[in-house]
Scaffold this active site. Structure first.
Site, PDB file in Angstrom:
ATOM      1  N   ASP A  13       0.804  -1.223   0.000  1.00 18.73           N
ATOM      2  CA  ASP A  13       0.000   0.000   0.000  1.00 18.73           C
ATOM      3  C   ASP A  13       0.838   1.275   0.000  1.00 18.73           C
ATOM      4  OD1 ASP A  13      -2.231  -1.678   0.131  1.00 18.73           O
ATOM      5  OD2 ASP A  13      -2.223  -1.650   2.319  1.00 18.73           O
ATOM      6  N   GLU A  14       1.994   1.222  -0.628  1.00 18.34           N
ATOM      7  CA  GLU A  14       2.894   2.372  -0.648  1.00 18.34           C
ATOM      8  C   GLU A  14       2.473   3.406  -1.691  1.00 18.34           C
ATOM      9  OE1 GLU A  14       3.879  -0.771  -1.127  1.00 18.34           O
ATOM     10  OE2 GLU A  14       5.325  -1.343   0.432  1.00 18.34           O
ATOM     11  N   LYS A  16       1.841   2.073  -5.072  1.00 13.79           N
ATOM     12  CA  LYS A  16       2.377   1.473  -6.312  1.00 13.79           C
ATOM     13  C   LYS A  16       1.449   1.757  -7.495  1.00 13.79           C
ATOM     14  CE  LYS A  16       2.358  -2.543  -4.299  1.00 13.79           C
ATOM     15  NZ  LYS A  16       2.024  -2.156  -2.912  1.00 13.79           N
ATOM     16  N   ALA A  39      -4.157  -7.916  -3.644  1.00 17.94           N
ATOM     17  CA  ALA A  39      -3.674  -6.560  -3.909  1.00 17.94           C
ATOM     18  C   ALA A  39      -4.850  -5.606  -4.100  1.00 17.94           C
ATOM     19  CB  ALA A  39      -2.819  -6.561  -5.174  1.00 17.94           C
ATOM     20  N   GLY A  40      -4.605  -4.339  -3.766  1.00 18.27           N
ATOM     21  CA  GLY A  40      -5.578  -3.277  -4.047  1.00 18.27           C
ATOM     22  C   GLY A  40      -4.779  -2.064  -4.454  1.00 18.27           C
ATOM     23  N   HIS A  41      -4.758  -1.777  -5.738  1.00 22.52           N
ATOM     24  CA  HIS A  41      -3.936  -0.675  -6.251  1.00 22.52           C
ATOM     25  C   HIS A  41      -4.843   0.462  -6.710  1.00 22.52           C
ATOM     26  CE1 HIS A  41      -0.357  -3.602  -7.115  1.00 22.52           C
ATOM     27  NE2 HIS A  41      -0.744  -3.586  -5.862  1.00 22.52           N
ATOM     28  N   ARG A 143       2.257 -29.391  -5.661  1.00 23.16           N
ATOM     29  CA  ARG A 143       2.099 -30.005  -6.993  1.00 23.16           C
ATOM     30  C   ARG A 143       0.725 -30.616  -7.224  1.00 23.16           C
ATOM     31  NH1 ARG A 143       7.690 -32.925  -6.089  1.00 23.16           N
ATOM     32  NH2 ARG A 143       6.617 -33.077  -4.099  1.00 23.16           N
ATOM     33  N   GLN A 224       1.830  -6.210  -3.095  1.00 25.17           N
ATOM     34  CA  GLN A 224       2.329  -6.300  -1.713  1.00 25.17           C
ATOM     35  C   GLN A 224       3.621  -5.480  -1.540  1.00 25.17           C
ATOM     36  OE1 GLN A 224       1.261  -9.736  -3.159  1.00 25.17           O
ATOM     37  NE2 GLN A 224      -0.634  -8.755  -2.651  1.00 25.17           N
ATOM     38  N   ARG A 303      -9.980  -2.646   5.913  1.00 32.31           N
ATOM     39  CA  ARG A 303      -9.503  -2.647   7.301  1.00 32.31           C
ATOM     40  C   ARG A 303      -8.661  -1.403   7.582  1.00 32.31           C
ATOM     41  NH1 ARG A 303      -6.366  -8.245   7.541  1.00 32.31           N
ATOM     42  NH2 ARG A 303      -5.892  -7.606   5.425  1.00 32.31           N
ATOM     43  N   LYS A 331       3.133  10.222  -0.415  1.00 35.82           N
ATOM     44  CA  LYS A 331       2.360  10.688   0.749  1.00 35.82           C
ATOM     45  C   LYS A 331       3.141  11.626   1.673  1.00 35.82           C
ATOM     46  CE  LYS A 331      -1.340   8.046   1.543  1.00 35.82           C
ATOM     47  NZ  LYS A 331      -2.276   6.958   1.840  1.00 35.82           N
ATOM     48  N   LEU A 332       4.118  12.346   1.089  1.00 36.20           N
ATOM     49  CA  LEU A 332       4.840  13.325   1.911  1.00 36.20           C
ATOM     50  C   LEU A 332       3.857  14.387   2.418  1.00 36.20           C
ATOM     51  CD1 LEU A 332       7.789  14.041   2.836  1.00 36.20           C
ATOM     52  CD2 LEU A 332       7.771  15.767   1.033  1.00 36.20           C
TER      53      LEU A 332
HETATM   54  P1  GDP Z   1      -0.749   0.287  -3.509  1.00 33.06           P
HETATM   55  O1  GDP Z   1      -1.358  -0.987  -3.016  1.00 33.06           O
HETATM   56  O2  GDP Z   1       0.712   0.359  -3.260  1.00 33.06           O
HETATM   57  O3  GDP Z   1      -1.111   0.585  -4.938  1.00 33.06           O
HETATM   58  O4  GDP Z   1      -1.393   1.453  -2.630  1.00 33.06           O
HETATM   59  P2  GDP Z   1      -2.957   1.618  -2.240  1.00 33.06           P
HETATM   60  O5  GDP Z   1      -3.693   2.099  -3.424  1.00 33.06           O
HETATM   61  O6  GDP Z   1      -3.458   0.409  -1.552  1.00 33.06           O
HETATM   62  O7  GDP Z   1      -2.847   2.718  -1.104  1.00 33.06           O
HETATM   63  C1  GDP Z   1      -2.300   3.974  -1.339  1.00 33.06           C
HETATM   64  C2  GDP Z   1      -3.361   5.046  -0.991  1.00 33.06           C
HETATM   65  O8  GDP Z   1      -2.745   6.307  -0.911  1.00 33.06           O
HETATM   66  C3  GDP Z   1      -4.423   5.188  -2.078  1.00 33.06           C
HETATM   67  O9  GDP Z   1      -5.623   5.609  -1.475  1.00 33.06           O
HETATM   68  C4  GDP Z   1      -3.870   6.300  -2.969  1.00 33.06           C
HETATM   69  O10 GDP Z   1      -4.892   6.996  -3.674  1.00 33.06           O
HETATM   70  C5  GDP Z   1      -3.225   7.187  -1.932  1.00 33.06           C
HETATM   71  N1  GDP Z   1      -2.036   7.931  -2.383  1.00 33.06           N
HETATM   72  C6  GDP Z   1      -1.044   7.524  -3.232  1.00 33.06           C
HETATM   73  N2  GDP Z   1      -0.062   8.467  -3.284  1.00 33.06           N
HETATM   74  C7  GDP Z   1      -0.455   9.464  -2.454  1.00 33.06           C
HETATM   75  C8  GDP Z   1       0.161  10.697  -2.051  1.00 33.06           C
HETATM   76  O11 GDP Z   1       1.257  11.053  -2.454  1.00 33.06           O
HETATM   77  N3  GDP Z   1      -0.524  11.458  -1.151  1.00 33.06           N
HETATM   78  C9  GDP Z   1      -1.740  11.094  -0.654  1.00 33.06           C
HETATM   79  N4  GDP Z   1      -2.319  11.896   0.221  1.00 33.06           N
HETATM   80  N5  GDP Z   1      -2.342   9.933  -1.012  1.00 33.06           N
HETATM   81  C10 GDP Z   1      -1.695   9.139  -1.887  1.00 33.06           C
HETATM   82  P1  IMO Z   2      -0.979  -4.237  -2.199  1.00 28.12           P
HETATM   83  O1  IMO Z   2      -0.535  -4.810  -3.512  1.00 28.12           O
HETATM   84  C1  IMO Z   2      -1.027  -4.615   2.129  1.00 28.12           C
HETATM   85  C2  IMO Z   2      -1.151  -8.678   3.748  1.00 28.12           C
HETATM   86  C3  IMO Z   2      -2.390  -9.113   4.510  1.00 28.12           C
HETATM   87  C4  IMO Z   2      -1.771 -10.051   5.504  1.00 28.12           C
HETATM   88  C5  IMO Z   2      -0.681 -10.744   4.694  1.00 28.12           C
HETATM   89  C6  IMO Z   2      -1.073 -12.083   4.123  1.00 28.12           C
HETATM   90  O2  IMO Z   2      -2.267  -3.487  -2.274  1.00 28.12           O
HETATM   91  O3  IMO Z   2       0.115  -3.459  -1.554  1.00 28.12           O
HETATM   92  P2  IMO Z   2      -2.648 -12.781   2.098  1.00 28.12           P
HETATM   93  O4  IMO Z   2      -4.102 -12.513   1.839  1.00 28.12           O
HETATM   94  O5  IMO Z   2      -1.742 -12.251   1.039  1.00 28.12           O
HETATM   95  O6  IMO Z   2      -2.356 -14.230   2.416  1.00 28.12           O
HETATM   96  O7  IMO Z   2      -2.327 -11.980   3.445  1.00 28.12           O
HETATM   97  O8  IMO Z   2      -0.363  -9.851   3.631  1.00 28.12           O
HETATM   98  N1  IMO Z   2      -1.399  -8.166   2.379  1.00 28.12           N
HETATM   99  C7  IMO Z   2      -1.315  -6.873   2.040  1.00 28.12           C
HETATM  100  N2  IMO Z   2      -1.091  -5.776   2.789  1.00 28.12           N
HETATM  101  N3  IMO Z   2      -1.151  -4.495   0.793  1.00 28.12           N
HETATM  102  C8  IMO Z   2      -1.337  -5.589   0.022  1.00 28.12           C
HETATM  103  O9  IMO Z   2      -1.317  -5.541  -1.313  1.00 28.12           O
HETATM  104  C9  IMO Z   2      -1.480  -6.846   0.642  1.00 28.12           C
HETATM  105  N4  IMO Z   2      -1.693  -8.103   0.191  1.00 28.12           N
HETATM  106  C10 IMO Z   2      -1.615  -8.906   1.266  1.00 28.12           C
HETATM  107  O10 IMO Z   2      -3.040  -8.030   5.118  1.00 28.12           O
HETATM  108  O11 IMO Z   2      -1.131  -9.313   6.510  1.00 28.12           O
HETATM  109 MG    MG Z   3      -2.913  -1.621  -1.798  1.00 26.11          MG
END
Ligand code: GDP
Ligand code: IMO
Ligand code: MG
Length: 432
Positions: A13-14, A16, A39-41, A143, A224, A303, A331-332
């Site tokens: 969730d950085e 990406k 994943a949730g991007h 397997r 992840q 969550r 997210k600075l």
């Molecule tokens: P990913 O899984 O690495 O693609 O990240 P997520 O989408 O799960 O979570 C990142 C969250 O931060 C999302 O709600 C984005 O819209 C938001 N986001 C990404 N970059 C920035 C940023 O520079 N500033 C802010 N405030 N939000 C951001």
């Molecule tokens: P993105 O791509 C954050 C975490 C789960 C749990 C552990 C194992 O959006 O960054 P799993 O369902 O993979 O067996 O769960 O990994 N987890 C994530 N945390 N971002 C994700 O994906 C994740 N995908 C799995 O919360 O701790």
């Molecule tokens: Mg995510």
């Protein structure tokens, strides 16, 4: 062979999705190589919010081709939901999305076993997304998994499903006291799903290697993060795949020497969703402040994410095992307005100072972060367009992180929207 891998440097969730979408305008192909719909991007542009789980974020750029590689575990039901979502947004996927015939398929018993296994673990649960990821990868390694090529062959699929269901129904009934799944019902449902997916499935190793030979730009999107990596993360509180850059070779079928750049994505602070060690976690009002301001709620499960200060040991470890050639700092803007900001530069354990991330669980559980406190800034950074406009203390914070991690920041993200970004090093738009 211009090829760049984008990897999460922390616990996922950085940001990406945002950065992949931004850079995918320079790519010909955008590929996923591991994970699944855990994943949730999130991608935000033109006032719309898109959350992708299985399909690479590059699908949102009209003419780009996308690959779901062999290393991904594909839940066909989730895939169809995502295809429908894209269709509702007028985004075409035909002849643009290619799914590896070697990818493994997630079936209803995987999801059930994930969920029941977690409930069974009680306090020791991993906190998985309950999407069946662990059980699907377990079957692959044992397997007995079902690969896409066999899923699409109705007779082979029937035989494999029958064998797998027989065993899993015993587990469901005897261990978990649950109802057994019906072979006929699951088979019927998934035959219909297979028909929808079939046109997308191919040998993606041919596609991606041909593209590399033709010097097309390949962007590889990890899911992840490094600290959730099966080998290099906080085991056992990890996911069941290898999100690190090296995983891209195995999960796509490309040779190591084809990768030119590795871009690490890291937040200006740290978050984690799910259970497991998190040395800089803030369980106080400061943590709640970051969660609220940063909108830190899971894009897949909703969550609340656990929040804490930037941990230099984590990102330095990530830089090492991935070979980051540059960083994108996201997210600075969430830190705008703070009087003081803390950066973790070491851990204190039994009177000793640790400066590298420890792997022993008991050391990690008892390690206490050692912080360097730096002054914050009052100004809002979200609308800024140039590095020179940044508050002086924001620049100092970035320099400090670069020094501690040993990698330069090439992209600075200051908001959710695609345009709320400053590219500091334009070389990053070239993948070679
Ligand atoms: P990913 O899984 O690495 O693609 O990240 P997520 O989408 O799960 O979570 C990142 C969250 O931060 C999302 O709600 C984005 O819209 C938001 N986001 C990404 N970059 C920035 C940023 O520079 N500033 C802010 N405030 N939000 C951001
Ligand atoms: P993105 O791509 C954050 C975490 C789960 C749990 C552990 C194992 O959006 O960054 P799993 O369902 O993979 O067996 O769960 O990994 N987890 C994530 N945390 N971002 C994700 O994906 C994740 N995908 C799995 O919360 O701790
Ligand atoms: Mg995510």
């Amino acid at each position: 062979m211009p090829c760049m891998v984008i990897v999460g440097a922390q616990w996922g969730d950085e940001g990406k999705g945002k950065i992949v979408h931004l850079l995918s305008q320079y790519a010909d192909f955008v590929c996923r190589f591991q994970g699944g719909n855990n994943a949730g991007h999130t991608v935000v542009f033109d006032g719309n919010v898109y959350v992708l789980h299985l399909i690479p974020s590059g699908i949102l750029q009209t003419y780009k081709k996308c690959i779901i590689g062999n290393g991904v575990v594909v839940d066909p039901e989730a895939l169809i939901t995502e295809l429908k979502f894209l269709k509702s947004k007028n985004i075409k996927t035909t002849n643009r999305l290619f799914i590896s015939d070697l990818s493994h398929v997630t079936l209803p018993y995987h999801r059930l076993l994930d969920s029941l296994g977690e409930d069974d673990l009680g306090k020791q649960k991993i906190g998985t997304t309950k999407r069946g990821i662990g059980p699907t990868y377990s079957d692959k390694v044992a397997r007995r998994g079902i690969r896409m090529a066999d899923f699409l062959d109705k007779d082979t699929f029937y035989e494999l499903l029958k064998t797998n269901l027989e065993r899993n129904n015993e587990v469901l009934a005897k261990v978990y006291k649950q109802e057994k799944l019906s072979l006929a019902a699951v088979y019927r449902q998934y035959l219909a799903i297979a028909r929808v997916i079939r046109p997308y499935v191919t040998d993606t190793t041919v596609l991606v290697n041909k593209a590399l030979d033709e010097k097309k730009n390949i962007l590889i999107e990890s899911a992840q993060g490094t600290m959730l990596d099966l080998d290099f993360g906080t085991y056992p509180y990890v996911t069941s795949s290898n999100p690190i850059a090296g995983g891209a070779c195995i999960g796509l079928g490309i040779a190591p020497q084809k990768i030119n750049k590795v871009l690490g994505i890291c937040k200006a602070y740290t978050t984690r969703v799910g259970e497991g060690p998190f040395p800089t976690e803030l369980l106080d009002a400061q943590g709640e402040y970051l969660r609220k301001k940063g909108g830190e709620y899971g894009a897949t499960t909703g969550r609340p994410r656990r929040c804490g200060w930037f941990d230099a040991l984590v990102v330095r470890h990530a830089a090492r095992v991935n070979g980051f050639t540059a960083l994108a700092l996201t997210k600075l803007d969430v830190l705008d307005g703070l009087d003081k900001i803390k950066i973790c530069t070491g851990y204190r354990y039994k009177g000793k100072l640790l400066t590298e991330f420890p792997h022993n669980r008991s050391v990690l559980a008892n390690a206490r972060p050692v912080y360097r406190e730096v002054p914050g800034w009052k100004e809002s950074t979200t609308r800024l367009k140039n590095y020179s406009e940044l508050p002086v203390n924001a620049k100092r914070y970035m320099k400090e992180l670069e020094k501690l991690v040993g990698v330069k920041i090439a992209i600075l993200s200051l908001g959710k929207d695609k345009y709320e970004t400053i590219v500091l090093d334009h070389n990053i738009t070239k993948f070679s």
